[in-house]
Design an enzyme around this catalytic site. Structure first.
Site, short mmCIF file in Angstrom:
data_model
loop_
_atom_site.label_atom_id
_atom_site.label_comp_id
_atom_site.label_asym_id
_atom_site.label_seq_id
_atom_site.Cartn_x
_atom_site.Cartn_y
_atom_site.Cartn_z
N CYS A 1 119.47 44.52 -20.32
CA CYS A 1 119.78 43.28 -19.61
C CYS A 1 119.01 43.31 -18.30
O CYS A 1 119.21 44.22 -17.47
CB CYS A 1 121.28 43.22 -19.34
SG CYS A 1 121.77 41.82 -18.33
N ASN A 2 118.13 42.35 -18.12
CA ASN A 2 117.34 42.30 -16.88
C ASN A 2 118.22 42.04 -15.67
O ASN A 2 118.00 42.59 -14.59
CB ASN A 2 116.30 41.19 -16.98
CG ASN A 2 115.18 41.53 -17.93
OD1 ASN A 2 114.15 42.03 -17.53
ND2 ASN A 2 115.38 41.26 -19.22
N THR A 3 119.24 41.19 -15.86
CA THR A 3 120.11 40.81 -14.73
C THR A 3 120.86 42.04 -14.21
O THR A 3 120.95 42.24 -13.00
CB THR A 3 121.08 39.71 -15.20
OG1 THR A 3 120.32 38.67 -15.81
CG2 THR A 3 121.86 39.15 -14.05
N GLU B 1 123.29 31.76 -26.80
CA GLU B 1 124.64 32.24 -27.16
C GLU B 1 125.38 31.25 -28.06
O GLU B 1 126.26 31.63 -28.82
CB GLU B 1 125.47 32.55 -25.90
CG GLU B 1 125.02 33.81 -25.16
CD GLU B 1 125.23 35.10 -25.95
OE1 GLU B 1 126.18 35.18 -26.74
OE2 GLU B 1 124.42 36.03 -25.79
N TYR C 1 125.49 36.27 -17.54
CA TYR C 1 125.49 37.09 -16.34
C TYR C 1 124.61 36.47 -15.25
O TYR C 1 124.78 36.74 -14.07
CB TYR C 1 124.92 38.49 -16.67
CG TYR C 1 125.90 39.48 -17.26
CD1 TYR C 1 127.14 39.09 -17.74
CD2 TYR C 1 125.56 40.83 -17.33
CE1 TYR C 1 128.02 40.01 -18.29
CE2 TYR C 1 126.44 41.77 -17.87
CZ TYR C 1 127.67 41.35 -18.35
OH TYR C 1 128.53 42.27 -18.88
N GLY C 2 123.64 35.67 -15.70
CA GLY C 2 122.57 35.25 -14.79
C GLY C 2 122.98 34.36 -13.64
O GLY C 2 122.22 34.20 -12.69
N CYS D 1 114.25 38.09 -19.44
CA CYS D 1 115.65 38.07 -19.86
C CYS D 1 115.59 38.45 -21.33
O CYS D 1 114.79 37.87 -22.08
CB CYS D 1 116.26 36.68 -19.68
SG CYS D 1 117.86 36.49 -20.49
N THR D 2 116.41 39.41 -21.73
CA THR D 2 116.27 39.91 -23.10
C THR D 2 116.66 38.87 -24.14
O THR D 2 116.35 39.04 -25.32
CB THR D 2 117.11 41.19 -23.28
OG1 THR D 2 118.44 40.96 -22.81
CG2 THR D 2 116.49 42.36 -22.54
N HIS D 3 117.33 37.80 -23.73
CA HIS D 3 117.63 36.72 -24.69
C HIS D 3 116.37 35.96 -25.12
O HIS D 3 116.35 35.38 -26.21
CB HIS D 3 118.59 35.70 -24.07
CG HIS D 3 120.03 36.11 -24.06
ND1 HIS D 3 120.52 37.10 -23.25
CD2 HIS D 3 121.09 35.64 -24.78
CE1 HIS D 3 121.83 37.23 -23.45
NE2 HIS D 3 122.20 36.36 -24.38
N ASP E 1 124.25 44.51 -23.04
CA ASP E 1 123.73 43.24 -22.50
C ASP E 1 124.93 42.31 -22.36
O ASP E 1 126.04 42.64 -22.79
CB ASP E 1 122.69 42.65 -23.47
CG ASP E 1 122.18 41.30 -22.99
OD1 ASP E 1 121.78 41.21 -21.81
OD2 ASP E 1 122.19 40.32 -23.76
N SER E 2 124.68 41.14 -21.79
CA SER E 2 125.77 40.15 -21.67
C SER E 2 126.12 39.53 -23.02
O SER E 2 127.12 38.82 -23.11
CB SER E 2 125.34 39.04 -20.72
OG SER E 2 124.27 38.32 -21.29
N1 DGL Z 1 120.02 39.04 -21.35
C1 DGL Z 1 120.33 39.24 -19.98
C2 DGL Z 1 119.11 39.43 -19.15
O1 DGL Z 1 118.20 40.08 -19.63
C3 DGL Z 1 121.46 38.43 -19.39
C4 DGL Z 1 121.37 36.97 -19.48
C5 DGL Z 1 122.62 36.28 -18.99
O2 DGL Z 1 123.71 36.61 -19.45
O3 DGL Z 1 122.50 35.37 -18.15
O4 DGL Z 1 119.02 39.04 -18.02
#
Ligand code: DGL
Length: 269
Positions: free
Chosen positions: A73-75, A153, A42-43, A187-189, A10-11
């Site tokens: 990571c969804n992105t 983060e 990443y988004g 988003c996994t966050h 993931d990011s």
């Molecule tokens: N956790 C990631 C996701 O699922 C990335 C989020 C990010 O870095 O913007 O999209």
């Protein structure tokens, strides 16, 4: 049987939501986790930038001998899955979007589904496509939530944090206005700030955890290939991040419920 580790990336901290679900469902599986904190979020990135980062992450994990990849990571799943599949035809790869879309379609009663995700995931349209394939009548209302990953983060995950609470309320408003009964934490966050999201959407909306949803799909894929690990063992756990090790360890340990300090190394990609 295959006792090599699963590679997960993931990011940053978000993919730990998949890790927690993996450890609960299959404690015998070893894994190597990479949080690319040096390049988070990443988004807000473009598809070409995301492809470069995805390739870098996959190379890092492949060099460490992983048997399969969980793109937590969804992105990256939304924007770079085709690149990763084309580059690695020999590697079983699971993303987070199909499993989360499936869980949302199963959960919704009204057919009105909300999506909270990064700007790059929303812009890709990947969730709408996945949901429509499963249920062409489902209506998806999406909200891009760019303020959330930087807050997570930075370790600002308490529902009492005023900036976090205000941001989540802002993003939840259009979903509530569309009367959704299910919200995909796309988003996994976001499961890390589940308490703040729950407060904003109220008690009656079903929340779908995209990281957790992906773990069942990964384990089924491994089982089909006869590649599950030895269930009599306890799997090894190894974490890497590419910046900010202290916050990564502090927030990650609090979320996972164990001290991951001795298992975590700072790396350069
Ligand atoms: N956790 C990631 C996701 O699922 C990335 C989020 C990010 O870095 O913007 O999209």
């Amino acid at each position: 049987m295959d006792d090599r580790p699963i590679g997960i990336f993931d990011s940053g901290l978000g993919g730990l939501t998949a890790v927690r679900a993996l450890v609960a469902a299959a404690p015998w599986e070893s894994f190597i986790y990479l949080g690319d904190t040096a390049h988070a979020p990443y988004g807000d990135r473009t598809p070409p930038e995301l492809a470069v980062l995805a390739r870098q992450n996959v190379r890092f994990l492949r060099e460490r001998g992983v048997k399969a990849l969980l793109v937590a990571c969804n992105t990256s799943t939304a924007n770079s899955m085709q690149v990763m599949l084309a580059d690695n035809p020999d590697l079983p790869i699971t993303g987070v979007i199909e499993p989360a879309a499936g869980a949302a379609v199963s959960a919704t009663e009204s057919g009105r589904i909300g999506l909270m995700a990064t700007a790059a995931t929303v812009a890709s349209g990947a969730y709408e496509r996945a949901i429509r394939r499963l249920d062409p009548r489902a209506a998806v209302t999406a909200a891009a939530c760019p303020k959330l990953v930087p807050l997570v983060e930075a370790g600002r995950v308490s529902p009492e944090d005023p900036e976090l609470a205000a941001a989540v309320e802002e993003y939840a408003a259009p979903l509530l206005a569309a009367a959704v009964d299910t919200v995909i934490l796309g988003c996994t966050h976001y499961p890390i700030i589940r308490a703040a999201v729950r407060r904003a959407v109220g008690p009656d909306v079903t929340l779908i955890d995209s990281g957790a949803a992906s773990v069942g799909a990964l384990l089924r894929l491994l089982e089909r290939r006869g590649a599950l690990g030895d269930t009599a063992k306890t799997g090894g756990r190894r974490f890497y991040c590419s910046a900010g090790r202290d916050t990564f360890v502090d927030v990650g340990s609090a979320f996972l419920g164990w001290d991951m300090s001795a298992q975590t190394e700072l790396t350069t990609l």
